[in-house]
Design a protein around this motif. Structure first.
Motif, mmCIF file in Angstrom:
data_model
loop_
_atom_site.group_PDB
_atom_site.id
_atom_site.type_symbol
_atom_site.label_atom_id
_atom_site.label_comp_id
_atom_site.label_asym_id
_atom_site.label_seq_id
_atom_site.Cartn_x
_atom_site.Cartn_y
_atom_site.Cartn_z
ATOM 1 N N UNK A 212 -20.489 74.383 -67.584
ATOM 2 C CA UNK A 212 -21.528 74.977 -66.760
ATOM 3 C C UNK A 212 -22.900 74.954 -67.377
ATOM 4 N N UNK A 213 -23.110 74.099 -68.386
ATOM 5 C CA UNK A 213 -24.371 74.100 -69.108
ATOM 6 C C UNK A 213 -25.068 72.756 -69.146
ATOM 7 N N UNK A 214 -25.958 72.620 -70.129
ATOM 8 C CA UNK A 214 -26.831 71.440 -70.227
ATOM 9 C C UNK A 214 -26.064 70.148 -70.413
ATOM 10 N N UNK A 215 -24.928 70.208 -71.063
ATOM 11 C CA UNK A 215 -24.142 69.008 -71.341
ATOM 12 C C UNK A 215 -23.720 68.314 -70.037
ATOM 13 N N UNK A 216 -23.231 69.099 -69.085
ATOM 14 C CA UNK A 216 -22.825 68.536 -67.802
ATOM 15 C C UNK A 216 -23.994 68.014 -66.994
ATOM 16 N N UNK B 181 -12.711 75.615 -49.973
ATOM 17 C CA UNK B 181 -13.753 76.529 -49.511
ATOM 18 C C UNK B 181 -15.152 76.023 -49.842
ATOM 19 N N UNK B 182 -15.253 75.063 -50.774
ATOM 20 C CA UNK B 182 -16.574 74.585 -51.189
ATOM 21 C C UNK B 182 -16.502 73.109 -51.525
ATOM 22 N N UNK B 183 -17.591 72.571 -52.037
ATOM 23 C CA UNK B 183 -17.668 71.138 -52.335
ATOM 24 C C UNK B 183 -17.545 70.811 -53.818
ATOM 25 N N UNK B 184 -17.269 71.791 -54.670
ATOM 26 C CA UNK B 184 -17.263 71.566 -56.112
ATOM 27 C C UNK B 184 -16.199 70.606 -56.606
ATOM 28 N N UNK B 185 -16.362 70.181 -57.853
ATOM 29 C CA UNK B 185 -15.438 69.227 -58.465
ATOM 30 C C UNK B 185 -14.101 69.866 -58.809
ATOM 31 N N UNK B 186 -14.119 71.103 -59.259
ATOM 32 C CA UNK B 186 -12.891 71.735 -59.736
ATOM 33 C C UNK B 186 -11.879 71.934 -58.616
ATOM 34 N N UNK C 125 -23.911 73.293 -62.555
ATOM 35 C CA UNK C 125 -23.073 72.769 -63.626
ATOM 36 C C UNK C 125 -22.120 71.669 -63.204
ATOM 37 N N UNK C 126 -21.329 71.225 -64.160
ATOM 38 C CA UNK C 126 -20.424 70.086 -63.962
ATOM 39 C C UNK C 126 -19.165 70.468 -63.210
ATOM 40 N N UNK C 127 -18.448 71.471 -63.684
ATOM 41 C CA UNK C 127 -17.113 71.734 -63.160
ATOM 42 C C UNK C 127 -17.143 72.419 -61.801
ATOM 43 N N UNK C 128 -18.102 73.311 -61.597
ATOM 44 C CA UNK C 128 -18.135 74.075 -60.356
ATOM 45 C C UNK C 128 -19.506 74.039 -59.681
ATOM 46 N N UNK C 129 -20.289 73.039 -60.026
ATOM 47 C CA UNK C 129 -21.645 72.972 -59.487
ATOM 48 C C UNK C 129 -22.033 71.596 -58.994
ATOM 49 N N UNK C 130 -23.327 71.427 -58.764
ATOM 50 C CA UNK C 130 -23.814 70.205 -58.130
ATOM 51 C C UNK C 130 -23.782 68.976 -59.044
ATOM 52 N N UNK C 131 -23.802 69.165 -60.369
ATOM 53 C CA UNK C 131 -23.712 68.004 -61.266
ATOM 54 C C UNK C 131 -22.380 67.274 -61.067
ATOM 55 N N UNK D 51 -35.293 70.329 -61.754
ATOM 56 C CA UNK D 51 -36.083 71.529 -61.489
ATOM 57 C C UNK D 51 -35.450 72.773 -62.110
ATOM 58 N N UNK D 52 -34.103 72.811 -62.132
ATOM 59 C CA UNK D 52 -33.403 74.016 -62.601
ATOM 60 C C UNK D 52 -32.954 73.940 -64.053
ATOM 61 N N UNK D 53 -33.229 72.836 -64.757
ATOM 62 C CA UNK D 53 -32.620 72.615 -66.064
ATOM 63 C C UNK D 53 -32.939 73.708 -67.083
ATOM 64 N N UNK D 54 -34.135 74.278 -67.017
ATOM 65 C CA UNK D 54 -34.496 75.297 -68.007
ATOM 66 C C UNK D 54 -33.677 76.577 -67.847
ATOM 67 N N UNK D 55 -33.119 76.794 -66.662
ATOM 68 C CA UNK D 55 -32.254 77.954 -66.447
ATOM 69 C C UNK D 55 -30.986 77.864 -67.291
#
Length: 401
Positions: A40-44, A306-311, A372-378, A27-31
């Motif tokens: 933090x981009x399309x690659x991840x 503090x969060x659930x991210x990968x980094x 994104x990958x490093x700090x996001x839901x991917x 749903x968010x990919x176009x952003x």
């Protein structure tokens, strides 16, 4: 073989969570259409959707993964507007390209690959000159790409990266040190002990590249191992190691738990490096440090989470602990995977779907949605998928695990 979960309800909850992440990613990919990067981009996003599609046998997810990948590869400014780095530019896109070729998802293009590989020779020289060993934005990132290419027998540049790493180091007695330049400024006398920008990632790369040049890798492994020993394990502190050593003084503690910094990935790298080196004492040290790190209470005051991210969040801890189960049979590591998965759900209750946290101008914690990958839901989705499948030879090499 997956290390978790053991109950049907746990499996159903994880699958539901991963599907939710996949749907929100689509749903968010176009952003993210103006950002082809891995971090933090399309690659991840593409990487996550591919693995989600493979697990759920979803042609829809895989179709979106391919479309996102193609937008990255043919992004107009990829080679001019973005740096030739793993997490911030073209190296990450070409890593994904080779990874997808190896997974049978897309056809290779050796003419394109060879031209890119040749261009990296100049970048390796530049990184050596500036002593830029960084995993995210320097020499180690190029090394990760070369490892991926070498799995397909397509490049011999892994050894070039090893030689460049060694040339970037400084020997002090039995220690090998690389001075910090994580923000682009070389700081002689300051040594980063962490993983994302520090000694632990060099140690881990040498473990993975050992068979390309065992003599050189062995020298670097022991040089780094002795550097950690020289710092000393702080038995009376919450953490074993500080973030930095600056002019012989410790800085940055108590340390966090996470993929990026802290005892957990330092311990993992020592444990992993002891195996190709055939050093039982190093393996034992790594395992003991790992168990000590994983035994810490999960509250943020003890772990910095503090969060659930990968980094630097729960997903990173789950991933590292899960990969450690392939290096050690100690049941306490398996138990830690379960504990931190439970922590993931607790953190999500507090933060919702907002994967990324940062401190505001007045010190308050601000949470925001990031895919994104490093700090996001991917990255979170990929980490959770690793609980369900054997993940020893998947995307884990991208974060040097």
């Amino acid at each position: 073989m997956s290390c978790f979960p053991s109950e049907r309800s746990e499996l159903a909850a994880l699958e539901k969570e991963i599907i939710g992440i996949a749907e929100s990613t689509i749903e968010a990919q176009d952003e993210y259409g103006g950002n082809p990067t891995l971090s933090g981009g399309m690659c991840g996003l593409s990487l996550f959707l591919f693995y989600a599609g493979r697990y759920f046998r979803s042609e829809r997810y895989i179709g979106h993964a391919i479309l996102l990948f193609e937008r990255c590869l043919y992004y107009k400014g990829l080679m001019t507007e973005y740096s030739p780095t793993l997490y911030g530019g073209s190296v990450g896109v070409y890593w994904l390209f080779q990874h997808f070729v190896g997974m049978g998802l897309v056809d290779g293009n050796e003419e394109l690959f060879c031209a890119f590989d040749i261009s990296l020779e100049t970048q390796i020289e530049e990184c050596t000159k500036t002593r830029n060993y960084d995993l995210l934005y320097g020499l180690l990132g190029i090394g990760v790409y070369c490892l991926e290419r070498s799995k397909a027998g397509k490049t011999n540049r892994v050894n070039n990266v090893l030689l460049a790493l060694y040339a970037s180091s400084e020997r002090i007695g039995d220690r090998l040190l690389w001075y910090d330049r994580s923000d682009g400024v070389l700081r002689n006398g300051t040594v980063d002990l962490g993983f994302a920008h520090g000694l632990a990632s060099i140690l881990m790369f040498c473990a993975k590249a050992y068979h390309y040049n065992s003599q050189l890798c062995r020298e670097m492994i022991y040089g780094i191992y002795h550097a950690y020993i020289a710092v000393g394990i702080r038995e009376n502190k919450t953490d074993s190691f500080p973030y930095f050593i600056r002019d012989g003084q410790e800085h940055g503690f108590p340390g966090r738990l996470g993929w990026c910094y802290g005892d957990l990935t330092i311990a993992y790298a020592i444990l992993a490096a002891g195996r190709p080196a055939g050093d039982a004492a190093m393996i034992q040290d790594g395992e003991s440090l790992l168990l000590r790190a994983l035994s810490r209470r999960y509250e943020k005051d003890y772990t910095g989470v503090e969060d659930n991210g990968l980094c630097h969040g729960c997903a990173g801890i789950i991933k590292v602990a899960g990969m450690a189960t392939y290096l050690s049979n100690d049941v306490r590591i398996h138990d830690a995977v379960r504990v931190w998965t439970e922590v993931y759900w607790k953190v999500k209750k507090q933060t919702g779907n907002k994967a990324y946290s940062e401190h505001g101008t007045t010190g308050e914690m601000i949470y925001r949605m990031e895919h994104g990958f490093l700090q996001g839901t991917a990255g979170i989705g990929l980490s959770l998928l690793s609980l369900l499948v054997d993940s020893r030879d998947d995307w884990s090499n991208l974060i040097l695990l």
